[in-house]
Design an enzyme around this catalytic site. Structure first.
Site, PDB file in Angstrom:
ATOM      1  N   VAL A 110       5.994  -1.068  -4.917  1.00  0.00           N
ATOM      2  CA  VAL A 110       5.810  -1.621  -3.573  1.00  0.00           C
ATOM      3  C   VAL A 110       5.341  -0.542  -2.602  1.00  0.00           C
ATOM      4  O   VAL A 110       5.843   0.581  -2.610  1.00  0.00           O
ATOM      5  CB  VAL A 110       7.146  -2.216  -3.070  1.00  0.00           C
ATOM      6  CG1 VAL A 110       7.036  -2.650  -1.619  1.00  0.00           C
ATOM      7  CG2 VAL A 110       7.566  -3.390  -3.940  1.00  0.00           C
ATOM      8  N   CYS A 111       4.359  -0.911  -1.779  1.00  0.00           N
ATOM      9  CA  CYS A 111       3.917  -0.025  -0.704  1.00  0.00           C
ATOM     10  C   CYS A 111       4.553  -0.508   0.595  1.00  0.00           C
ATOM     11  O   CYS A 111       4.114  -1.477   1.207  1.00  0.00           O
ATOM     12  CB  CYS A 111       2.389  -0.051  -0.589  1.00  0.00           C
ATOM     13  SG  CYS A 111       1.728   1.001   0.725  1.00  0.00           S
ATOM     14  N   LEU A 112       5.624   0.158   0.989  1.00  0.00           N
ATOM     15  CA  LEU A 112       6.387  -0.250   2.167  1.00  0.00           C
ATOM     16  C   LEU A 112       6.843   1.012   2.889  1.00  0.00           C
ATOM     17  O   LEU A 112       7.649   1.788   2.366  1.00  0.00           O
ATOM     18  CB  LEU A 112       7.585  -1.095   1.728  1.00  0.00           C
ATOM     19  CG  LEU A 112       8.330  -1.909   2.778  1.00  0.00           C
ATOM     20  CD1 LEU A 112       7.386  -2.876   3.487  1.00  0.00           C
ATOM     21  CD2 LEU A 112       9.475  -2.675   2.136  1.00  0.00           C
TER      22      LEU A 112
END
Length: 206
Positions: A110-112
């Site tokens: 995840v890109c968060l």
């Protein structure tokens, strides 16, 4: 101030007590899967018109709601807590597939920003599942993608992107498919381990 191990235990227990289905992977509390349901609609904020839902109240007021494309999905989320948690952020990944600009389709990573860059020990696992992941699905960011195909499609053809998201939810993100993907991943891991043991045995023969 509690020790990292004590805080880790408290946060996992809070998650379990909040009615989340938590599946421990090993004997410790460092690695586990959590069943995560897609978020429902919310008040729209500069949202694309294709996902706006208008409700007439008493024939006068019109309320604009953001209908989340992912609301029917159920995912297994793999969580890995580092030894330094909560001073170091958890590792979060989708086990079953999701079509989303900020989620790698192959690895599920995840890109968060709040997890990857601005994590604080003030946050806990409930924040991840009740705030951070729902916001990720409600408000995809195609300008900072991990899935370039999803980001490109979202910007060029929103209708086709919506259909692709729903297709993935239907195919990969039902409760039974989430369980099957998790079991398949565990079986693959066991097979790799058995294969590795077999290789060692064969090399040991004279």
């Amino acid at each position: 101030m509690s020790s990292p191990s004590k805080r880790r235990e408290m946060d996992v227990m809070k998650l379990m007590m909040s009615d989340y289905n938590v599946e421990m992977i090993n004997d410790g509390l460092n690695e586990f899967n959590v069943e995560f349901h897609g978020p429902k609609e919310s008040i729209a904020r500069l949202s694309p018109l294709s996902n706006m839902h208008f409700v007439v109240v008493d024939g006068i007021a019109i309320i604009c709601l953001w209908v989340c494309l992912y609301e029917t999905g159920v995912w297994k989320i793999r969580v890995e807590l580092p030894d330094a948690y909560p001073y170091k952020s958890p590792s979060i990944g989708f086990v079953n597939k999701i079509f989303h600009p900020n989620v790698d389709e192959l690895s599920g990573s995840v890109c968060l920003d709040v997890i990857n860059q601005s994590w604080s020990p003030m946050f806990d696992l409930l924040n991840v599942f009740e705030v951070f992941l729902p916001q990720l699905l409600l408000y995809p960011n195609p300008s900072d993608p991990l899935n370039g195909d999803a980001a490109s499609l979202m910007m060029k053809d929103r209708k086709q992107y919506d259909e692709k998201v729903k297709e993935y939810c239907e195919k990969y993100a039902k409760e039974n498919t989430a369980e099957d993907d998790s079991e398949e991943e565990d079986e693959m891991s066991d097979n790799e381990s058995s294969s590795s043991d077999g290789d060692v045995t064969r090399h040991a023969d004279p």
